[in-house]
Design an enzyme around this catalytic site. Structure first.
Site, PDB file in Angstrom:
ATOM      1  N   ARG A   1      34.970  37.741  50.364  1.00 37.36           N
ATOM      2  CA  ARG A   1      35.239  38.172  51.741  1.00 37.36           C
ATOM      3  C   ARG A   1      34.805  39.610  51.971  1.00 37.36           C
ATOM      4  O   ARG A   1      34.461  39.992  53.088  1.00 37.36           O
ATOM      5  CB  ARG A   1      36.729  37.944  52.059  1.00 37.36           C
ATOM      6  CG  ARG A   1      37.673  38.704  51.181  1.00 37.36           C
ATOM      7  CD  ARG A   1      39.085  38.130  51.205  1.00 37.36           C
ATOM      8  NE  ARG A   1      39.240  36.965  50.332  1.00 37.36           N
ATOM      9  CZ  ARG A   1      40.373  36.291  50.186  1.00 37.36           C
ATOM     10  NH1 ARG A   1      41.452  36.635  50.864  1.00 37.36           N
ATOM     11  NH2 ARG A   1      40.432  35.252  49.369  1.00 37.36           N
TER      12      ARG A   1
ATOM     13  N   LYS B   1      39.210  37.605  35.625  1.00 34.11           N
ATOM     14  CA  LYS B   1      39.511  36.179  35.539  1.00 34.11           C
ATOM     15  C   LYS B   1      39.836  35.804  34.095  1.00 34.11           C
ATOM     16  O   LYS B   1      39.355  36.447  33.172  1.00 34.11           O
ATOM     17  CB  LYS B   1      38.283  35.368  35.993  1.00 34.11           C
ATOM     18  CG  LYS B   1      38.039  35.360  37.481  1.00 34.11           C
ATOM     19  CD  LYS B   1      36.878  34.467  37.837  1.00 34.11           C
ATOM     20  CE  LYS B   1      36.622  34.464  39.323  1.00 34.11           C
ATOM     21  NZ  LYS B   1      37.719  33.860  40.102  1.00 34.11           N
TER      22      LYS B   1
HETATM   23  N1  BES Z   1      34.531  32.773  43.552  1.00 37.95           N
HETATM   24  C1  BES Z   1      35.944  32.712  43.587  1.00 37.95           C
HETATM   25  C2  BES Z   1      36.454  31.391  44.151  1.00 37.95           C
HETATM   26  C3  BES Z   1      36.403  30.224  43.223  1.00 37.95           C
HETATM   27  C4  BES Z   1      37.246  30.135  42.155  1.00 37.95           C
HETATM   28  C5  BES Z   1      35.541  29.191  43.485  1.00 37.95           C
HETATM   29  C6  BES Z   1      37.209  29.024  41.319  1.00 37.95           C
HETATM   30  C7  BES Z   1      35.520  28.077  42.674  1.00 37.95           C
HETATM   31  C8  BES Z   1      36.342  27.997  41.582  1.00 37.95           C
HETATM   32  C9  BES Z   1      36.491  33.815  44.466  1.00 37.95           C
HETATM   33  O1  BES Z   1      35.797  35.007  44.446  1.00 37.95           O
HETATM   34  C10 BES Z   1      37.864  34.112  43.975  1.00 37.95           C
HETATM   35  O2  BES Z   1      37.990  34.589  42.886  1.00 37.95           O
HETATM   36  N2  BES Z   1      38.863  33.844  44.800  1.00 37.95           N
HETATM   37  C11 BES Z   1      40.215  34.055  44.437  1.00 37.95           C
HETATM   38  C12 BES Z   1      40.913  34.660  45.620  1.00 37.95           C
HETATM   39  C13 BES Z   1      42.309  35.149  45.309  1.00 37.95           C
HETATM   40  C14 BES Z   1      42.242  36.336  44.382  1.00 37.95           C
HETATM   41  C15 BES Z   1      43.001  35.511  46.597  1.00 37.95           C
HETATM   42  C16 BES Z   1      40.812  32.708  44.068  1.00 37.95           C
HETATM   43  O3  BES Z   1      40.504  31.701  44.718  1.00 37.95           O
HETATM   44  O4  BES Z   1      41.564  32.652  43.098  1.00 37.95           O
HETATM   45 MN    MN Z   2      36.435  36.280  42.833  1.00 39.50          MN
END
Ligand code: BES
Ligand code: MN
Ligand code: ZN
Length: 499
Positions: free
Chosen positions: A355, A281
């Protein structure tokens, strides 16, 4: 330590002690509520005089503290309620919050809240009591455990008496019990969410589950990495393999209902820190990924509420807990892993890890032959884009189940919005190298994440709550919200009623 207030219920027109405060509402424009009008009669028109002179217009969010009101001991706090025609759940909760904040700024040690007698749509006294109690707790919550010294003096308020009409009867007591249980469950969920990720590790979540088990006579089981390997939870393990923290697969069983009653399973995403893994990230706000275990925290919070109420239902809480870290052992984009269900997954983005831990947990819960399964997860940023910070995303493989969750969410004022889970979206998960991929591209990201989970939940009634937008707040008020403990608890209360 957070300061504790003792709550009780009284009917009639109770009086406070000399250091107490009576709290009553005023509608806009300048209209005394029934309780305020009764106080006004006793005070020989003192309150109507104040209102007539324009010192309290009744605007929502405003309060006015009065001393020396005739024929009352202590103080009177007037609370603006806004227009009577617009007075509904939101306005009621805001009025209670305004009252609590104003009371905390006084030296009163006791208050009698007459707001709980106001008509709020068709909500009964039990609802008004329960919500007053949870709102008051929300106003008083502070996370100070990591501060080395205490900051400022504590509010003086020790006792809050909730006033009800005599007709409210036993319902009011049940409302008080549920309000307290939900508030305590939310506080636990908030504490776990707010703890730093070096403290709130998978092992810490397991310890918390063990404590709940001891206190409320539940059965706890914690599977270790080797157990998960033996079972074949390889999608979960693929997330854990970059981390030095051992993953934990936690189950907590509460049996308050008849022995033959099938349990409701609650499955909470327990990523104690989500760096994204190799699909790292970006830096800004990455600290907020300590909240990526808020689904798990809501499961523990709900189990606490259920245990405290001794609800006559059977519930299993399941928490796949791990960090998502990069490193030499971490999963690579392109890796293919086999889930507990036997289906293979091509991991195209290691940041879509929620997931991957949930799917193995959702397969695992089949062994409980659950009556229904709800998973709770801070799953997608896309859900935040879709619904913001107001409603959680609700997905379900059964419309009756969706309606039941919506009804619980509305009653709990812990709202959700039903999103589609149509097969048309499944195409986005196609993979050339495995049964399917773990990402579905940018469009409808919250839906394709739910579609991924749907491939593991065919054997039971299932609802998925994407709480990414509602589990915590950012900015100045950064902190966990305790959602969706109110919704989950209400869902179980409703199931307990149905038997
Ligand atoms: N925990 C995150 C989702 C999230 C991101 C919640 C920002 C709240 C704020 C999750 O694990 C994630 O990183 N999801 C990705 C999925 C994508 C790579 C398909 C996302 O939402 O960017
Ligand atoms: Mn994630
Ligand atoms: Zn995550």
């Amino acid at each position: 330590m957070e300061h504790t207030v003792e709550f009780s219920i009284k009917s009639g027109i109770p009086q406070t002690g000399r250091n107490g405060c009576l709290v009553a509402g005023v509608f806009e424009p300048r209209k005394l509520s029934t309780a305020a009008a009764a106080l006004d009669r006793a005070a020989k028109g003192y309150l109507s005089g104040v209102v007539r002179r324009g010192d309290m217009q009744g605007k929502s969010g405003t309060t006015l503290l009065l001393h020396g009101v005739p024929n009352t001991t202590g103080r009177v706090l007037l609370v603006g309620l806004g227009r009577e025609n617009d007075f509904r759940e939101k306005q009621y909760r805001e009025a209670v919050a305004a009252a609590i904040r104003a009371l905390n700024a006084t030296g009163a040690d006791e208050a009698i809240l007459h707001l709980t007698k106001l008509a709020v749509g068709r909500r009964d006294a039990a609802w008004r009591i329960a919500h007053a109690v949870t709102v008051a707790h929300e106003c008083n919550y502070r996370f100070t455990r990591m501060k080395s010294k205490s900051e400022g003096a504590e509010p003086a308020l020790r006792r809050l008496i909730l006033s009800v009409d005599r007709a409210a009867g036993k319902g009011a007591a049940a409302g008080l019990a549920q309000g307290l249980a939900v508030a305590h469950g939310m506080n636990l969920a908030k504490d776990l969410g707010n703890l730093p990720p070096n403290v709130c590790t998978p092992s810490h979540l397991a310890d918390q589950a063990r404590e709940l088990a001891k206190r409320y006579r539940m059965k706890v089981t914690v599977l270790e990495r080797a157990d998960m390997e033996r079972l074949g939870m390889h999608t979960l393990l693929s997330v854990a393999q970059g981390s030095a923290q051992p993953p934990k697969f936690i189950t907590l069983e509460y049996r308050g209902g008849p022995r033959k009653m099938k349990p409701v399973a609650l499955v909470g995403k327990g990523i104690t820190f989500d760096t994204g893994g190799i699909s790292l990230k970006p830096g800004p706000e990455m600290d907020e990924m300590k909240f990526d275990m808020c689904g798990a925290a809501s499961v523990l919070g709900t189990m606490k509420a259920v245990g405290e109420m001794r609800l006559p239902v059977n519930v299993v809480g399941v928490i796949p807990a791990t960090e998502n870290m990069p490193g030499g052992r971490a999963t690579r984009p392109g890796d293919v892993v086999k889930s507990l269900s036997g289906q293979t997954v091509e991991i195209l983005n290691t940041d879509a890890e929620g997931r991957l831990v949930l799917c193995d947990a959702l397969t695992y819960v089949e062994r409980y032959k659950p009556a229904a399964v709800i998973d709770i997860a801070t799953l997608t940023g896309a859900c935040v884009i879709a619904l913001g910070h107001v409603a959680a995303g609700l997905f379900a493989n059964d419309d009756a189940m969706a309606r039941e969750v919506v009804a619980a969410a509305d009653a709990a004022y812990d709202r959700v919005w039903h999103m589609p889970l149509w097969d048309d979206y499944q195409e986005q998960l196609k993979s050339n190298f495995a049964d399917f991929a773990n990402i579905g591209g940018r469009p409808a990201g919250a839906v394709t994440a739910a579609c991924f989970l749907a491939r593991f939940t065919k054997k039971y009634q299932w609802a998925h709550l994407d709480v990414a937008g509602v589990a915590w707040k950012s900015g100045k008020e950064k902190g966990a919200t305790g959602r969706p403990v109110p919704l989950l608890t209400q869902f179980l209360v409703n199931r307990a009623r149905k038997g």
